[in-house]
Write an enzyme that holds these catalytic residues in place. Structure first.
Site, mmCIF file in Angstrom:
data_model
loop_
_atom_site.group_PDB
_atom_site.id
_atom_site.type_symbol
_atom_site.label_atom_id
_atom_site.label_comp_id
_atom_site.label_asym_id
_atom_site.label_seq_id
_atom_site.Cartn_x
_atom_site.Cartn_y
_atom_site.Cartn_z
ATOM 1 N N SER A 62 0.822 -1.210 0.000
ATOM 2 C CA SER A 62 0.000 0.000 0.000
ATOM 3 C C SER A 62 0.859 1.264 0.000
ATOM 4 O O SER A 62 2.024 1.247 0.400
ATOM 5 C CB SER A 62 -0.915 0.029 1.217
ATOM 6 O OG SER A 62 -1.671 -1.149 1.290
HETATM 7 N N1 SAH Z 1 -0.622 -5.275 4.077
HETATM 8 C C1 SAH Z 1 0.057 -5.484 2.824
HETATM 9 C C2 SAH Z 1 -0.786 -5.032 1.644
HETATM 10 C C3 SAH Z 1 -1.094 -6.191 0.850
HETATM 11 S S1 SAH Z 1 -2.275 -6.054 -0.440
HETATM 12 C C4 SAH Z 1 1.432 -4.846 2.804
HETATM 13 O O1 SAH Z 1 1.754 -4.078 3.718
HETATM 14 O O2 SAH Z 1 2.200 -5.112 1.873
HETATM 15 C C5 SAH Z 1 -3.525 -7.142 0.207
HETATM 16 C C6 SAH Z 1 -3.097 -8.559 0.489
HETATM 17 O O3 SAH Z 1 -4.258 -9.246 0.949
HETATM 18 C C7 SAH Z 1 -2.569 -9.333 -0.720
HETATM 19 O O4 SAH Z 1 -1.311 -9.850 -0.438
HETATM 20 C C8 SAH Z 1 -3.602 -10.444 -0.894
HETATM 21 O O5 SAH Z 1 -3.050 -11.665 -1.357
HETATM 22 C C9 SAH Z 1 -4.175 -10.582 0.508
HETATM 23 N N2 SAH Z 1 -5.487 -11.192 0.593
HETATM 24 C C10 SAH Z 1 -6.565 -11.005 -0.207
HETATM 25 N N3 SAH Z 1 -7.596 -11.761 0.199
HETATM 26 C C11 SAH Z 1 -7.163 -12.444 1.303
HETATM 27 C C12 SAH Z 1 -7.754 -13.409 2.160
HETATM 28 N N4 SAH Z 1 -9.006 -13.848 2.010
HETATM 29 N N5 SAH Z 1 -7.010 -13.898 3.172
HETATM 30 C C13 SAH Z 1 -5.719 -13.508 3.363
HETATM 31 N N6 SAH Z 1 -5.106 -12.610 2.577
HETATM 32 C C14 SAH Z 1 -5.808 -12.084 1.553
#
Ligand code: SAH
Length: 221
Positions: A62
């Site tokens: 993000s």
């Molecule tokens: N917090 C992260 C941002 C990641 S983007 C950072 O600091 O880099 C959102 C993430 O959520 C992605 O990696 C995606 O694979 C994950 N995601 C989406 N749906 C999900 C689910 N049902 N359970 C676990 N992770 C999930």
């Protein structure tokens, strides 16, 4: 020549202040986490730009402002246990880990989780517990949590997760359709009631139910 990350970091922090991040603890936490180690090597020179960056598997780390804003909105205390849904690069979890007692973080892409875990070890962050799994179900074994942060957008407010909050606990989550009209929402649990506030307009990758299947396009780079 190596990049001068410290100068770039200082201008990012100035930008976060200018854009309204006020909590000094949050700014200090952002300052203390080397974002350049959470992005792919090809994007390292852009690690301190206030933009999201690709991290593989069609996911993104993000934008720093959003990380800071969500962290500020959570009003974390140092005794707190925090659940994060969507480990991704591990950056948000690392920022949270500076402010609370323990972070539990769930990711549905095994490859991303592995990279994130390596970063926690390399940075000697010992208060993050990470796990592969479907975050839409939360992590009931370690509940209740003081705070829950969802970092992928659900079409509806994921109220099921609030069952894993302690009384008075707070969840921050982006809600809305894929890539459109999403809102960052803060929910406070009081007994069986929820107080819901809309905070800001945002754009997140979708929260996807279930785990990726082997050999599907979702599982490729
Ligand atoms: N917090 C992260 C941002 C990641 S983007 C950072 O600091 O880099 C959102 C993430 O959520 C992605 O990696 C995606 O694979 C994950 N995601 C989406 N749906 C999900 C689910 N049902 N359970 C676990 N992770 C999930």
């Amino acid at each position: 020549m190596p990049f001068d990350f410290s100068n770039m970091k200082m201008s990012l922090l100035a930008e976060l202040r200018r854009d309204g991040i006020r909590d000094e603890r949050v700014l200090k936490a952002v300052e203390s986490v080397p974002r350049e180690l959470f992005v792919p090597p090809t994007f390292q020179d852009r690690a301190y730009e206030n933009i999201p960056l690709p991290i593989g598997r069609a996911q993104t780390i993000s934008q720093p402002f959003i990380v800071a804003l969500m962290t500020e909105m959570l009003q974390i205390e140092d005794t707190h246990r925090v659940l994060e849904i969507g480990t991704g690069s591990g950056y948000q979890a690392a920022v949270l880990s500076r402010l609370c007692r323990r972070v539990f973080t769930l990711e549905r892409h095994q490859a991303l989780l592995k990279e994130a875990t390596k970063r926690f070890v390399a940075l000697r962050i010992h208060n993050i517990t990470s796990r592969f799994g479907d975050g839409t179900k939360g992590w009931p074994e370690a509940a209740p949590y003081d705070r829950i942060l969802v970092t992928a957008a659900a079409p509806e407010l994921p109220l099921r997760l609030t069952e894993q909050l302690r009384e008075g606990g707070v969840m921050v989550a982006p809600v809305g359709p894929e890539r459109r009209e999403q809102r960052l929402v803060r929910v406070q649990r009081t007994g069986e009631n929820h107080r819901v506030e809309e905070l800001a307009e945002v754009r997140f990758v979708p929260l996807v139910r279930g785990l990726p299947r082997e050999g599907t396009s979702e599982n490729r780079e």
